[in-house]
Design a protein around this motif. Structure first.
Motif: not given
Length: 445
Positions: A341-363
């Motif tokens: 009964g847990s929650s599942i939040g979807y992401g991707s390997a390229l948006t995983l952290t604040d400094t990931s390749n596809k994350i816009k700076k400041g996001t």
């Protein structure tokens, strides 16, 4: 491992900067206390190090070799609770039990832009908002609608459907929808090449292919080589460029199939334990990919067993999903979350952290936005987290390096069985002085 394809280099430097640059008198005192106190207490109370027993041997019916069972398990576990013998039954019962709780979450796309690299190449950057959630009850309704829609496309238990897509909420909804009509699902990595894709679809005689909108053009290039496909269902996205036709195939959006099923509901045709749930194709690293057949009983038993190994999982947990659902590791993990009964939040390997390749700076990256309590990881990701930490520590040198190495060794001993190290003063001190900043890279929880 195929799971780790496309995983970005994780940058932990910003998250560690405060710890690395702290040279205050109070910090030095804290370091000395953190090192001295637990060592004294350990020598007084620990005595001989206790080695954990993790497994016990079991009988294998006279067959050669041996088998091990988790030491916590008194007997072989095959269901999480009575009656949950198939993926379809497990999903329905959990959705009804947790109907009002949040279940599947996806981040809202705010903006997509492109930046130029030093070599002139264009790189996509995403600005993503908060997670938007659907409850267990809402997801179950969508699953039922999609299942009914499949019947109107001509499906029955004798036909097979393939999912060729990156991990996302609709992947799981489609997957569970197939089971409502006892349709076997073929799972294929989104990264497979043309030959492997053709082989997988033809070998299993797939009649409907479910894919990402961005993969429609790839599917179109191999259409003439596919022998049994009649329908294509694509997941919509903000930049969908749907093809009006591919040969003689019927092309439908995911929402269109849901709408058809909602307007024309069909009674469920549920599987039994021995029915094949999934034919899961490998990455094909040694030739053409191989399809592994797994029954409903296989996958359910895996989830039930994990619940005994990590018994505290429940509705308060939040799971970050980003590995390929086409692999049993991620599929089993998400099945465990359904069970708990847990929650599942979807992401991707390229948006995983604040400094990931596809994350816009400041996001914020997915981990910062979701603050998960649970996530699965493959060695490539853990290695890169470790490499980033070690690189920063070695650059600072001196007291920083000595402190980190001492902390790491003591916490590793704690994992191996030191009660004081695992739960006492030592854990609190090391976490406060060293590991708090590292934990924040993956959301802090």
């Amino acid at each position: 491992m195929a799971d780790s394809e496309g995983v970005e280099q994780i940058d932990v430097e910003g998250s560690l900067s405060t710890f690395m640059e702290d040279r205050s008198y109070g910090a030095v005192i804290a370091v000395l206390v953190a090192i001295a106190v637990p060592l004294v207490l350990s020598s007084m109370f620990m005595g001989k190090k206790k080695v954990k027993q993790r497994g016990v041997p079991v009988e294998v019916g006279g067959e050669p070799g041996f088998a091990m069972r988790n030491v916590r398990s008194k007997k072989l576990v095959d269901v999480p609770w009575e009656g949950a013998t198939t993926m379809a039954a497990l999903f329905e019962q959990s959705c009804k039990k947790h109907s009002q709780l949040r279940f599947l979450g996806t981040r809202k796309l705010i903006d997509r832009s492109f930046v130029s690299g030093s070599d002139g190449r264009k790189f996509e950057k995403l600005e993503l908002g908060d997670y938007q959630w659907q409850t267990f009850g809402q997801v179950f309704e969508r699953v039922c609608n999609f299942a009914s829609g499949l019947i109107h496309l001509g499906h029955d238990p004798e036909t097979r459907i393939a999912i060729f897509s990156d991990t996302r909420a609709e992947w799981l909804i489609a997957f569970e929808g197939c089971f409502r009509q006892n349709i076997t699902v073929v799972t294929i990595y989104a990264s497979l090449g043309d030959d492997a894709l053709i082989h997988s679809l033809n070998e299993t005689k797939v009649t409907t292919l479910i894919c990402d909108a961005k993969l429609l053009k790839k599917v179109a290039t191999v259409a003439s080589s596919l022998e049994t496909v009649k329908n294509v269902i694509y997941f919509e996205s903000d930049n969908t460029e749907a093809l009006s036709n591919i040969g003689d195939w019927k092309i439908s959006s995911f929402s269109e199939v849901e709408k058809t099923g909602q307007n024309n509901p069909v009674n469920a045709r549920l599987p039994i334990k021995k029915d094949v749930a999934v034919i899961m194709y490998t990455s094909g690293s040694t030739g053409l990919p191989k399809g592994v057949m797994m029954t409903h009983g296989n996958v359910v038993a895996t989830a039930a067993a994990v619940m005994t190994v990590i018994p505290g999982i429940g509705p308060n947990d939040v799971y970050l999903a980003y590995l390929p659902l086409a692999h049993i590791f991620e599929l089993a993990a998400e099945t465990v979350m359904i069970t708990a009964g847990s929650s599942i939040g979807y992401g991707s390997a390229l948006t995983l952290t604040d400094t990931s390749n596809k994350i816009k700076k400041g996001t914020m990256g997915d981990a910062s936005a979701l603050k998960p309590t649970l996530m699965a990881a493959v060695p490539a990701i853990l290695d890169r987290v470790r490499d980033g930490v070690v690189k920063k520590v070695e650059e600072k040198g001196g007291l920083t390096t000595k402190l980190f190495n001492a902390a790491y060794k003591r916490r590793l001993l704690a994992i191996d069985g030191s009660w004081l190290g695992a739960w006492g003063l030592e854990k609190l001190l090391w976490d406060a002085v060293v590991f708090k900043k590292i934990k924040s890279v993956l959301g802090g929880k």
